[in-house]
Design a protein around this motif. Sequence first.
Motif, PDB file in Angstrom:
ATOM      1  N   HIS A  62     -39.011   6.860  13.508  1.00 32.48           N
ATOM      2  CA  HIS A  62     -37.805   6.694  14.327  1.00 32.48           C
ATOM      3  C   HIS A  62     -36.625   6.589  13.354  1.00 32.48           C
ATOM      4  O   HIS A  62     -36.548   5.629  12.582  1.00 32.48           O
ATOM      5  N   ALA A  63     -35.701   7.534  13.398  1.00 34.42           N
ATOM      6  CA  ALA A  63     -34.650   7.568  12.380  1.00 34.42           C
ATOM      7  C   ALA A  63     -33.303   7.967  12.973  1.00 34.42           C
ATOM      8  O   ALA A  63     -33.239   8.783  13.901  1.00 34.42           O
ATOM      9  N   GLU A  64     -32.255   7.412  12.423  1.00 30.00           N
ATOM     10  CA  GLU A  64     -30.868   7.769  12.731  1.00 30.00           C
ATOM     11  C   GLU A  64     -30.575   7.737  14.235  1.00 30.00           C
ATOM     12  O   GLU A  64     -29.821   8.559  14.745  1.00 30.00           O
ATOM     13  N   GLN A  65     -31.149   6.778  14.948  1.00 28.20           N
ATOM     14  CA  GLN A  65     -30.890   6.687  16.388  1.00 28.20           C
ATOM     15  C   GLN A  65     -29.561   6.005  16.694  1.00 28.20           C
ATOM     16  O   GLN A  65     -28.792   6.479  17.525  1.00 28.20           O
ATOM     17  N   LEU A  66     -29.308   4.878  16.051  1.00 28.54           N
ATOM     18  CA  LEU A  66     -28.122   4.067  16.344  1.00 28.54           C
ATOM     19  C   LEU A  66     -27.109   4.078  15.211  1.00 28.54           C
ATOM     20  O   LEU A  66     -25.967   3.645  15.394  1.00 28.54           O
ATOM     21  N   SER A  67     -27.535   4.517  14.057  1.00 28.09           N
ATOM     22  CA  SER A  67     -26.675   4.550  12.877  1.00 28.09           C
ATOM     23  C   SER A  67     -27.321   5.494  11.865  1.00 28.09           C
ATOM     24  O   SER A  67     -28.402   6.033  12.118  1.00 28.09           O
ATOM     25  N   HIS A  68     -26.664   5.673  10.716  1.00 27.93           N
ATOM     26  CA  HIS A  68     -27.216   6.560   9.693  1.00 27.93           C
ATOM     27  C   HIS A  68     -27.599   5.736   8.476  1.00 27.93           C
ATOM     28  O   HIS A  68     -26.743   5.348   7.680  1.00 27.93           O
ATOM     29  N   LEU A  69     -28.923   5.478   8.344  1.00 28.87           N
ATOM     30  CA  LEU A  69     -29.426   4.667   7.235  1.00 28.87           C
ATOM     31  C   LEU A  69     -30.156   5.481   6.174  1.00 28.87           C
ATOM     32  O   LEU A  69     -30.621   4.930   5.187  1.00 28.87           O
ATOM     33  N   GLY A  70     -30.298   6.772   6.385  1.00 22.91           N
ATOM     34  CA  GLY A  70     -31.030   7.605   5.437  1.00 22.91           C
ATOM     35  C   GLY A  70     -32.503   7.746   5.752  1.00 22.91           C
ATOM     36  O   GLY A  70     -33.280   8.221   4.922  1.00 22.91           O
ATOM     37  N   GLY A  71     -32.899   7.359   6.958  1.00 22.85           N
ATOM     38  CA  GLY A  71     -34.312   7.437   7.322  1.00 22.85           C
ATOM     39  C   GLY A  71     -34.840   8.853   7.402  1.00 22.85           C
ATOM     40  O   GLY A  71     -35.975   9.121   7.010  1.00 22.85           O
ATOM     41  N   ALA A  72     -34.029   9.774   7.917  1.00 19.71           N
ATOM     42  CA  ALA A  72     -34.508  11.152   8.067  1.00 19.71           C
ATOM     43  C   ALA A  72     -34.832  11.771   6.712  1.00 19.71           C
ATOM     44  O   ALA A  72     -35.862  12.432   6.545  1.00 19.71           O
ATOM     45  N   ARG A  73     -33.959  11.560   5.725  1.00 17.93           N
ATOM     46  CA  ARG A  73     -34.232  12.120   4.406  1.00 17.93           C
ATOM     47  C   ARG A  73     -35.401  11.422   3.729  1.00 17.93           C
ATOM     48  O   ARG A  73     -36.173  12.052   3.009  1.00 17.93           O
ATOM     49  N   MET A  74     -35.534  10.119   3.965  1.00 20.88           N
ATOM     50  CA  MET A  74     -36.694   9.429   3.427  1.00 20.88           C
ATOM     51  C   MET A  74     -37.977   9.976   4.039  1.00 20.88           C
ATOM     52  O   MET A  74     -38.980  10.209   3.347  1.00 20.88           O
ATOM     53  N   ALA A  75     -37.959  10.214   5.362  1.00 22.51           N
ATOM     54  CA  ALA A  75     -39.122  10.801   6.026  1.00 22.51           C
ATOM     55  C   ALA A  75     -39.459  12.152   5.405  1.00 22.51           C
ATOM     56  O   ALA A  75     -40.629  12.472   5.159  1.00 22.51           O
ATOM     57  N   ALA A  76     -38.441  12.956   5.130  1.00 23.01           N
ATOM     58  CA  ALA A  76     -38.667  14.260   4.516  1.00 23.01           C
ATOM     59  C   ALA A  76     -39.291  14.114   3.134  1.00 23.01           C
ATOM     60  O   ALA A  76     -40.165  14.905   2.750  1.00 23.01           O
ATOM     61  N   ARG A  77     -38.858  13.111   2.378  1.00 21.98           N
ATOM     62  CA  ARG A  77     -39.444  12.906   1.043  1.00 21.98           C
ATOM     63  C   ARG A  77     -40.930  12.602   1.130  1.00 21.98           C
ATOM     64  O   ARG A  77     -41.685  12.904   0.194  1.00 21.98           O
ATOM     65  N   TYR A  78     -41.359  12.005   2.226  1.00 25.32           N
ATOM     66  CA  TYR A  78     -42.781  11.718   2.433  1.00 25.32           C
ATOM     67  C   TYR A  78     -43.485  12.852   3.182  1.00 25.32           C
ATOM     68  O   TYR A  78     -44.630  12.688   3.606  1.00 25.32           O
ATOM     69  N   ALA A  79     -42.806  13.983   3.356  1.00 23.07           N
ATOM     70  CA  ALA A  79     -43.364  15.118   4.105  1.00 23.07           C
ATOM     71  C   ALA A  79     -43.846  14.670   5.475  1.00 23.07           C
ATOM     72  O   ALA A  79     -44.927  15.053   5.940  1.00 23.07           O
ATOM     73  N   ALA A  80     -43.037  13.858   6.149  1.00 26.63           N
ATOM     74  CA  ALA A  80     -43.396  13.328   7.461  1.00 26.63           C
ATOM     75  C   ALA A  80     -43.615  14.458   8.463  1.00 26.63           C
ATOM     76  O   ALA A  80     -42.960  15.504   8.397  1.00 26.63           O
ATOM     77  N   LEU A  81     -44.517  14.230   9.388  1.00 21.65           N
ATOM     78  CA  LEU A  81     -44.719  15.194  10.466  1.00 21.65           C
ATOM     79  C   LEU A  81     -43.446  15.365  11.269  1.00 21.65           C
ATOM     80  O   LEU A  81     -43.079  16.478  11.654  1.00 21.65           O
ATOM     81  N   SER A  82     -42.754  14.247  11.535  1.00 25.72           N
ATOM     82  CA  SER A  82     -41.543  14.317  12.342  1.00 25.72           C
ATOM     83  C   SER A  82     -40.619  13.163  12.010  1.00 25.72           C
ATOM     84  O   SER A  82     -41.036  12.128  11.485  1.00 25.72           O
ATOM     85  N   ALA A  83     -39.350  13.373  12.320  1.00 24.10           N
ATOM     86  CA  ALA A  83     -38.372  12.293  12.420  1.00 24.10           C
ATOM     87  C   ALA A  83     -37.802  12.389  13.826  1.00 24.10           C
ATOM     88  O   ALA A  83     -37.467  13.488  14.298  1.00 24.10           O
ATOM     89  N   ASP A  84     -37.674  11.248  14.502  1.00 28.46           N
ATOM     90  CA  ASP A  84     -37.433  11.240  15.940  1.00 28.46           C
ATOM     91  C   ASP A  84     -36.144  10.489  16.296  1.00 28.46           C
ATOM     92  O   ASP A  84     -35.779   9.519  15.620  1.00 28.46           O
TER      93      ASP A  84
END
Length: 396
Positions: free
Chosen positions: A235-257
């Motif tokens: 769960h990333a960038e829903q209410l603010s921008h904390l850098g979760g989506a890019r962190m998820a990408a660094r871990y080759a996450a299946l998804s960022a939601d």
Amino acid sequence: MQQVLCNARIATMDGAGYGLVENGAVVLDAGRIAWVGADLPEAYTDLPRQDLQGRLVTPGLIDCHTHIVHGGNRAAEFEMRLKGASYAEVAQAGGGIVSTMAATRAADQDALIASALPRLDSLIAEGACVVEVKSGYGLDLETELTMLRAARALRRLRPVRIITSFLGAHAVPKDFGAGPDAYIDEVCIPALRAAHDEGLVDAVDGFCEGIAFDPGQIARVFDVARDLGLPVKLHAEQLSHLGGARMAARYAALSADHLEYADEADARAMAEAGTVAVLLPGAFYTLREPQAPPVEAFRAAGTRIALATDCNPGSSPLTSLLLAMNMGCTLFGLTPEEALRGVTAHAAAALGLTDCGRIAAGLRADLCVWDVMHPEELAYRIGFNPLHQRYFGGVS
């Protein structure tokens, strides 16, 4: 059992666009698709046939983000938000995730199963063949395990495939006074290891947000998931921008939601990592969010886009994938083709599944037969279910 579904318009979702096959047929064999196309090979001409009379066939639908196992409801918070309270203000007042935690802890496994079944049945009635289910409302070791056991039990009670995600990093319970870092070390990671040991986890999720956990805290959970050989999502960038989506990408996450506050750099990072953007219009609608996800940035970067209900008791009490498709188009500007791909092929990718989400030889025979002429009609109507027949592993 072998059979032929014939005289159909088939949206294979395999390749560009809808992958339409006019006046086509699908051959089913032992729960798999043996063949799909317009000119039935002679080898299949003597098989039993079902004439679909020109109806539309699509892959079985996939809800790749739900919280359908939980106790209680949060109707009172709906009223609070209508009076002006924000998501964060509701949480700070003792509502939100922590409120559902109390109700979930008070319910035993049988009660959780009983409350989840009507929500699951609603999804199945609209053609869902795969449903992802998260934990995250127990926030202690035993209740997290109970939630995952309840989720696993659903697939024994209904003809549906259940994918489970461990979401121990969802919130810090009010009765845990040591703070988020200690919660990660003392509750979340031990619960993850125990759930993995019991074979209850298909993927690991987290809530990266100011009211939950920061990227560094989530990364510690993801490091354990990596050690256990489990894929991750966030769960990333829903209410603010904390850098979760890019962190998820660094871990080759299946998804960022969610991703309402994602930006172009996030979109590029996710595309390069193969991380699917799962959009959740039910939460956007319910919370009356002011900022929509950056769909144009995702398109420009080539980020795959999926849609899901985010069915949960607080921010998205939605149990209709068809409505999620319509919302994806009307609220986020998706095309009907993008919406259908978002609940089929791209939803499968968001769960790491390669044997469903398209109609192609060798894949599972998870299919929906619709009383419509063209696939764009599935996202067009509101509050109308045109499902004629559902095949799960070749069985209707």
